[in-house]
Each structure stands twice: as C-alpha cells, then as structure tokens.
Design an enzyme around this catalytic site. Structure first.
Site, PDB file in Angstrom:
ATOM      1  N   LYS A  29       0.823  -1.195   0.000  1.00 13.05           N
ATOM      2  CA  LYS A  29       0.000   0.000   0.000  1.00 13.05           C
ATOM      3  C   LYS A  29       0.866   1.258   0.000  1.00 13.05           C
ATOM      4  O   LYS A  29       1.961   1.273   0.564  1.00 13.05           O
ATOM      5  CB  LYS A  29      -0.910   0.012   1.225  1.00 13.05           C
ATOM      6  CG  LYS A  29      -2.023  -1.039   1.183  1.00 13.05           C
ATOM      7  CD  LYS A  29      -2.906  -0.939   2.418  1.00 13.05           C
ATOM      8  CE  LYS A  29      -4.036  -1.959   2.356  1.00 13.05           C
ATOM      9  NZ  LYS A  29      -4.908  -1.884   3.559  1.00 13.05           N
ATOM     10  N   PHE A  30       0.336   2.296  -0.607  1.00  9.10           N
ATOM     11  CA  PHE A  30       0.964   3.620  -0.649  1.00  9.10           C
ATOM     12  C   PHE A  30       2.333   3.585  -1.336  1.00  9.10           C
ATOM     13  O   PHE A  30       3.190   4.410  -1.070  1.00  9.10           O
ATOM     14  CB  PHE A  30       1.085   4.212   0.766  1.00  9.10           C
ATOM     15  CG  PHE A  30      -0.193   4.157   1.549  1.00  9.10           C
ATOM     16  CD1 PHE A  30      -1.319   4.859   1.126  1.00  9.10           C
ATOM     17  CD2 PHE A  30      -0.285   3.369   2.689  1.00  9.10           C
ATOM     18  CE1 PHE A  30      -2.514   4.786   1.845  1.00  9.10           C
ATOM     19  CE2 PHE A  30      -1.471   3.296   3.403  1.00  9.10           C
ATOM     20  CZ  PHE A  30      -2.595   4.011   2.979  1.00  9.10           C
ATOM     21  N   ARG A  31       2.513   2.587  -2.203  1.00 10.51           N
ATOM     22  CA  ARG A  31       3.747   2.413  -2.957  1.00 10.51           C
ATOM     23  C   ARG A  31       4.964   2.169  -2.058  1.00 10.51           C
ATOM     24  O   ARG A  31       6.106   2.403  -2.454  1.00 10.51           O
ATOM     25  CB  ARG A  31       3.988   3.603  -3.896  1.00 10.51           C
ATOM     26  CG  ARG A  31       2.812   3.871  -4.840  1.00 10.51           C
ATOM     27  CD  ARG A  31       3.172   4.830  -5.952  1.00 10.51           C
ATOM     28  NE  ARG A  31       4.137   4.231  -6.875  1.00 10.51           N
ATOM     29  CZ  ARG A  31       3.824   3.380  -7.842  1.00 10.51           C
ATOM     30  NH1 ARG A  31       2.570   2.971  -8.009  1.00 10.51           N
ATOM     31  NH2 ARG A  31       4.756   2.919  -8.641  1.00 10.51           N
ATOM     32  N   LEU A  32       4.714   1.709  -0.845  1.00  9.26           N
ATOM     33  CA  LEU A  32       5.790   1.358   0.078  1.00  9.26           C
ATOM     34  C   LEU A  32       6.114  -0.126  -0.096  1.00  9.26           C
ATOM     35  O   LEU A  32       5.915  -0.958   0.801  1.00  9.26           O
ATOM     36  CB  LEU A  32       5.385   1.681   1.520  1.00  9.26           C
ATOM     37  CG  LEU A  32       5.067   3.155   1.776  1.00  9.26           C
ATOM     38  CD1 LEU A  32       4.609   3.372   3.208  1.00  9.26           C
ATOM     39  CD2 LEU A  32       6.291   4.029   1.478  1.00  9.26           C
ATOM     40  N   HIS A  33       6.586  -0.447  -1.294  1.00 12.05           N
ATOM     41  CA  HIS A  33       6.766  -1.835  -1.704  1.00 12.05           C
ATOM     42  C   HIS A  33       7.907  -2.514  -0.941  1.00 12.05           C
ATOM     43  O   HIS A  33       8.811  -1.846  -0.418  1.00 12.05           O
ATOM     44  CB  HIS A  33       7.054  -1.904  -3.200  1.00 12.05           C
ATOM     45  CG  HIS A  33       6.130  -1.096  -4.037  1.00 12.05           C
ATOM     46  ND1 HIS A  33       4.757  -1.204  -3.934  1.00 12.05           N
ATOM     47  CD2 HIS A  33       6.368  -0.152  -4.995  1.00 12.05           C
ATOM     48  CE1 HIS A  33       4.184  -0.371  -4.803  1.00 12.05           C
ATOM     49  NE2 HIS A  33       5.141   0.279  -5.440  1.00 12.05           N
TER      50      HIS A  33
END
Length: 204
Positions: free
Chosen positions: A181-185
């Site tokens: 989520k939130f591009r916090l890969h």
C-alpha cells in the site's frame, strides 16, 4: 487482495534466492491464466542499444535460468555477442515481480537435445522452417518451408537444428518485489557473494 506467502518474514527468512523463486513460480502457476513462465528478456546489441521481448522460461536450478531460441535470431546474436542479459517476471495477479541479470552461457548439447525432443512435432519443424528475425516476403513462404521440412522429416526423428539451442543466465543479482500500500513496496535483492549470496533490503 490476499497476501498469503508474501509476508515480510518470507523475505527475511530466506537466505538464497532459488527456493524463494520456486515458491513464487508455483504460486504463479496456480494464479496466472496464461504462461506463468513468461518473462521479459532484455539484451543489448553491439551499439549498446537495448532490446526487450517476451520468452518462456524452460528451466532453472542453482546454476541459473534457461530459455531456448534460434541463435541466428536478433536476441541470439545479441547474447552471443555480449554474453549478458536480464530478465523480468511480472505476475499481475499476485502483485509480484522478480528481476535478475548476469552473464550468459550456452547450455550443453544434451540439455538442448532433451528439451528439443520434448517439444510438439510442429514446433520442431518450425525451428527448421523459420529464419527468425529476418525479413519474410509473405506468409506463403513460411508455410512452404514448413511443408518442405515436414516432408523431409516425415519418417523418423526430427533432429535439432545446429542453430537452435538454449541459453542460461547465471544471475549476479536477483531482486524480489512485492506491491504494498501507498507504494511502500517490499524489495529484497540477493547479490552474488563468493559461493553464496548477500541479501539486501532496498528502498521502494
């Protein structure tokens, strides 16, 4: 979307990449509709200009990742010239990606023969008929070549063409990526370290 098998622990507990790759590929085989072994293959020509196309992974082990092709094709010539390549697997249904790159070696004749003979007859004939990556004057020319080789090898075994074999990418690095989520890969990279692997967590 379910994140089964994708917890942070899966990354941190694994100390070599091939077991993790096997797990992810098995998951992809259960979730992907078509060709879970499809992978983008990147090569570079003599001028340093990159090329990328999809191929099918046909084998892997601790030595590396294997695919087969016509060595007279564009990718075949580029790999033979540079002896380097990269791959990127992307499984949309799982929100996972694996990238790897390294030097390339030609598989043994025994490996190539075994895989070639496992292919459907039409694919074996096609390996003879197709002058891959070269201009084709019309579909009829290809169909004519297929008919000629079908007649030539109507009886007995279809031998493997001398220009058709496999490459093995020997990875220097393998990166596992998981969408969060939130591009916090999550990104974990395994890097060759002598006979083993060093594991590094990367910023997304």
């Amino acid at each position: 979307m379910s994140e089964v098998g994708l917890t942070t622990g899966d990354f941190t507990e694994e100390n070599e990449p091939f077991a993790l790759f096997a797990t992810w590929l098995k998951d992809a085989e259960a979730s992907e509709i078509n060709d879970p072994n499809a992978v983008a293959l990147a090569t570079v020509d003599a001028d340093g200009l990159p090329n990328v196309r999809m191929v099918l992974l046909k084998g892997y082990d601790s030595r590396g990742f294997v695919f087969y092709t016509n060595f007279e094709s564009q990718k075949g010539q580029e790999i033979l010239g540079q002896k380097k390549a990269a791959m990127c697997f992307h499984w949309k249904s799982l929100r996972r990606q694996i990238r790897l790159r390294g030097e390339v070696e030609v598989v043994s004749d025994a490996e190539a023969d075994e895989y070639y003979q496992s292919r459907p007859l039409g694919s074996r004939i096609g390996a003879w008929a197709s002058k891959q990556s070269r201009p084709l004057e019309g579909r009829f020319a290809l169909e004519k070549a297929v008919a000629e080789y079908t007649a030539k090898y109507a009886l007995g075994n279809v031998p493997r063409p001398p220009h058709w074999s496999g490459f093995r990418i020997i990875p220097k690095s393998i990166e596992f990526w998981h969408d969060r989520k939130f591009r916090l890969h999550d990104r974990i990279e395994f890097r060759r370290d002598g006979e083993g692997w060093a594991k590094v967590r990367m910023y997304p």
